[in-house]
Design an enzyme around this catalytic site. Structure first.
Site, PDB file in Angstrom:
ATOM      1  N   CYS A 274      21.013  32.608  55.274  1.00 10.55           N
ATOM      2  CA  CYS A 274      20.987  32.812  54.243  1.00 10.55           C
ATOM      3  C   CYS A 274      19.191  32.634  54.543  1.00 10.55           C
ATOM      4  O   CYS A 274      18.419  32.388  55.276  1.00 10.55           O
ATOM      5  CB  CYS A 274      21.311  31.065  53.048  1.00 10.55           C
ATOM      6  SG  CYS A 274      23.208  30.771  53.358  1.00 10.55           S
TER       7      CYS A 274
ATOM      8  N   CYS B 295      25.774  24.706  45.200  1.00 10.64           N
ATOM      9  CA  CYS B 295      24.855  25.285  46.545  1.00 10.64           C
ATOM     10  C   CYS B 295      23.304  24.366  46.147  1.00 10.64           C
ATOM     11  O   CYS B 295      22.504  25.041  44.436  1.00 10.64           O
ATOM     12  CB  CYS B 295      24.845  26.387  45.301  1.00 10.64           C
ATOM     13  SG  CYS B 295      24.008  27.670  46.015  1.00 10.64           S
TER      14      CYS B 295
END
Length: 436
Positions: free
Chosen positions: A345, A159
């Protein structure tokens, strides 16, 4: 009566619990287990690590949230899961279940390389609340005695968004304090190129990220493997060394110990393999939600990295799992569904930001393409992330996982969280198969 146990009260576990309670009649027992009393909005932890936001402002008390909602709350750490017996052990208590939802989030593999371990105290991370608080305290000391700053990730990290947020926010903070000229900044990543994000092929994301890093005069070292960390020095596989006074590095993720120790339950990293329903292939009473689920990278990279599971992906898994359990119990008559794995995102960089849209996160394996891949830069992204934080925390206070207006908003953008399994393209990823 069915007994459903959800393990984890984070971005995956709490919404799953709310959606299960909404769908299932009261006679079905729902239990939520967590080793922490607080729900934390994890995407805001980079702000906490840089003292831009207080941790208490992004946390909620789980016991208060569940009061009068018909959910049993257990605060404690799971020491063992016994899939064959359909039992979970919390300290000395054995809890039987008919369905278990694993939504623990990840354990940080801080033993992945020398010097990364928490006891060494050489580098920081912002992957969980305690680490973000330590990072914030170290950042206060760093501002009083600035020097080299190194931000990035180690091999097998999955991530990368928080690393980009942290390095660009740090630059912004340093400029506000008039300290930027005293702080050489290096960004080091195992990604084959900056902006890869663990998924590759994300429209113009690489160009946007490179442009911002170049404008901020941040040195970039991509396709780099950190091999060990010593006090004030990071060592790379190509024999280069990076000096630092402060460093924030993202570690690899793995499943918690109780999952890794359960025979035939997880892969070597402790992640759950899942079918299209997000049930375990061997133990149909177990479902997975969030970071703990297994997703294989869409491509091989020179240095191993993982696939991110974003908040929206986790939310989609939660909705799908709750729906499928309700179908399995005969509570609703509808097709089984699978998460679409679409993702929006929002990355805040202080005075600007980038919004990423991946539809879907994993590209079609035949064509190597997504239906849509968009990256847009602007100050509005920072405001949007703040607004979304407020929205998500408000949902959790309301006890609602997926309100109708959120569904409408996604539909207006041509997105959805779930879709019927019969309509799903099962070749999308190798490990997701049709449930028969």
């Amino acid at each position: 009566m069915a007994r459903i146990v959800v393990i984890g009260a984070g971005l995956g576990g709490l919404p799953t619990t709310y959606e299960l309670r909404r769908l299932l009649p009261k006679e079905h027992q729902i239990t939520l287990i967590s080793n922490t009393p607080k729900f934390t909005f994890i995407p805001s932890l980079p702000w906490v690590g840089l003292n831009l936001k207080s941790l208490k402002n992004i946390q909620l008390d789980v016991e208060k949230l569940l009061a009068n909602r018909g959910v049993k709350w257990i605060l404690g750490g799971v020491s063992q899961i016994q899939p064959e017996l359909q039992q979970i052990v919390v300290e000395d208590t054995v809890i039987p279940y008919d369905y278990a939802v694993i939504a623990t989030g990840a354990e940080l593999a801080l033993d992945a390389l020398p010097g990364l371990e928490e006891t060494a105290g050489y580098v920081q991370s912002v992957c969980n609340p305690p680490h973000a608080l330590k990072a914030a305290e170290a950042w206060r000391k760093f501002l009083a005695n600035p020097g080299h700053l190194v931000v990035g990730a180690v091999p097998r990290a999955s991530c990368f968004g928080p690393a980009y947020e942290f390095v660009l926010l740090a630059d912004w903070v340093l400029r506000r304090h008039g300290l930027r000229n005293q702080v050489p900044i290096t960004f080091v990543t195992p990604e084959p190129y900056v902006g890869h994000l663990g998924i590759g092929g994300m429209a113009n994301s690489a160009e946007l990220v490179k442009k911002l890093l170049r404008q901020r005069e941040i040195t970039v070292i991509e396709n780099a493997a950190i091999t060990r960390i010593a006090p004030e020095t990071i060592f790379l596989a190509d024999d280069r060394t990076l000096p630092f006074q402060y460093s924030m590095l993202l570690p690899p993720f793995r499943g918690p110990c109780f999952l890794r120790e359960a025979p035939y339950l997880t892969d070597q990293n402790g992640c759950l393999p899942v079918l299209a329903t997000y049930q375990h292939p061997q133990f149909s009473s177990i479902y997975g939600v969030g970071v703990i689920t297994q997703l294989k990278p869409p491509e091989q990279t020179p240095i191993p990295i993982g696939v991110p599971k974003t908040g929206q992906m986790t939310e989609a898994m939660a909705i799908a799992v709750a729906h499928n359990i309700a179908v399995q119990l005969g509570v609703i008559s509808a097709p089984l569904v699978t998460p679409t794995l679409e993702a929006i995102c929002l990355a805040d960089f202080g005075d600007t930001g980038i919004a990423f849209l991946a539809d879907q996160v994993l590209p079609n394996p035949r064509t190597g393409e997504r239906r849509r891949a968009v990256a847009k830069e602007g100050r509005w992204v920072s405001w949007s992330k703040t607004a979304f934080e407020w929205f998500f925390l408000t949902k959790m206070r309301w006890g609602v996982a997926f309100p109708w207006f959120e569904e409408w908003g996604l539909k207006a953008m041509g997105l959805s969280l779930v879709q019927p399994i019969n309509d799903f393209e099962f070749s999308h990823t190798p490990q997701i198969k049709k449930l028969v």
